[in-house]
Design an enzyme around this catalytic site. Sequence first.
Site, PDB file in Angstrom:
ATOM      1  N   ASP A 137      61.092  35.301  37.292  1.00 26.69           N
ATOM      2  CA  ASP A 137      60.826  34.700  38.602  1.00 26.69           C
ATOM      3  C   ASP A 137      61.306  33.250  38.602  1.00 26.69           C
ATOM      4  O   ASP A 137      60.797  32.418  37.858  1.00 26.69           O
ATOM      5  CB  ASP A 137      59.332  34.764  38.894  1.00 26.69           C
ATOM      6  CG  ASP A 137      58.981  34.432  40.341  1.00 26.69           C
ATOM      7  OD1 ASP A 137      59.793  33.770  41.019  1.00 26.69           O
ATOM      8  OD2 ASP A 137      57.895  34.842  40.789  1.00 26.69           O
ATOM      9  N   SER A 195      52.605  36.028  46.070  1.00 27.84           N
ATOM     10  CA  SER A 195      53.133  34.671  46.179  1.00 27.84           C
ATOM     11  C   SER A 195      52.112  33.754  46.859  1.00 27.84           C
ATOM     12  O   SER A 195      50.985  33.635  46.381  1.00 27.84           O
ATOM     13  CB  SER A 195      54.479  34.700  46.914  1.00 27.84           C
ATOM     14  OG  SER A 195      55.174  33.480  46.777  1.00 27.84           O
ATOM     15  N   HIS A 218      61.086  37.425  41.748  1.00 30.86           N
ATOM     16  CA  HIS A 218      60.018  37.155  42.712  1.00 30.86           C
ATOM     17  C   HIS A 218      59.935  38.329  43.689  1.00 30.86           C
ATOM     18  O   HIS A 218      60.440  38.277  44.811  1.00 30.86           O
ATOM     19  CB  HIS A 218      60.305  35.839  43.454  1.00 30.86           C
ATOM     20  CG  HIS A 218      59.109  35.279  44.163  1.00 30.86           C
ATOM     21  ND1 HIS A 218      58.004  34.798  43.486  1.00 30.86           N
ATOM     22  CD2 HIS A 218      58.832  35.128  45.486  1.00 30.86           C
ATOM     23  CE1 HIS A 218      57.124  34.361  44.357  1.00 30.86           C
ATOM     24  NE2 HIS A 218      57.593  34.568  45.573  1.00 30.86           N
TER      25      HIS A 218
END
Length: 232
Positions: free
Chosen positions: A177, A122, A209
Site C-alpha cells: 500500500d 481507509s 490500497h
Amino acid sequence: MAATRRLQICAVSPTGKHTASVIFLHGSGDTGQGLRAWVREVLVPDLAFNQIRVIYPTAPARPYTPMRGAPSTVWFDRRRISPDSPEHLESIDSMCSTLGSIITDEVQAGIPKNRILIGGFSMGGAMALHLACRYHPDVGGVFALSSFLNKGSVAFQNRLKEGLSLPELFQCHGTSDELVLHQWGEDTSELLKKAGMRTAFHSFSGLYHQLSKSEMELLRNWILKKLPPDSP
C-alpha cells in the site's frame, strides 16, 4: 441544538431474523453504494448473512483540504494525509454524532449494542475507530482495512485512566500500500494496544490500497465469530 443530519445508506438485509448489524464505512471519495458494489465484486458469495444487516452509509460531500478544498464524500477533513498531521477534530466529532444516529436506529430496532460492529476501509476505518473508541466503546467490535490514525490521536488518549473497556479491533493492511503505508497501520495497532485495546493485525503480502478476496473472507469469518447466528 440542530437536528442530526441523516445519511443516505444502502443496506443488505439478512435472509433470516435480524439479530445483529454491521456498519461498513467507505473510503474517501467513495459512496456506500460504491463500497457495496466493490465488496460484492471481490467476495463470493458476498458479505451477506442470515442474521446480520450490513449497512453502507454515504458521507456527505464537504470541502476536502488535500484536494485544495474541492468537495468530496469524506467522513472528515484532513490537513494532510500523514500520521504527523494534527487531526481535524471539529469535522471528526461532528461526523461521530451523525453516525451515532445509525447506531441509535439499530438499537431502537431491537439490536443490542454488543451485537453491532463498526468498521471501514481507509478513511472509513479511521472514522470507525474514532466512533468506537471515543463514543461507543460498548459495541461488539471494530474493524479497519488499510487504515491509520494520526500520531497523538485523541483515540489513543486516557482510555485506561478513564476505566473504559474498548472493543476488540480487527485490522488488515497490504504490504504494498503506497497511499496508506503499511507501517502507519502497524503503528496504529501498537498505539491502540497501549491504550488498552485488544487488537489483531493481519498483513497481506503484495496487496495495494484495495480490498482482496482473502482479506474479505477473513473479515467475514471474524464477523461471524463476533456475531454468531445462534445468539439471541
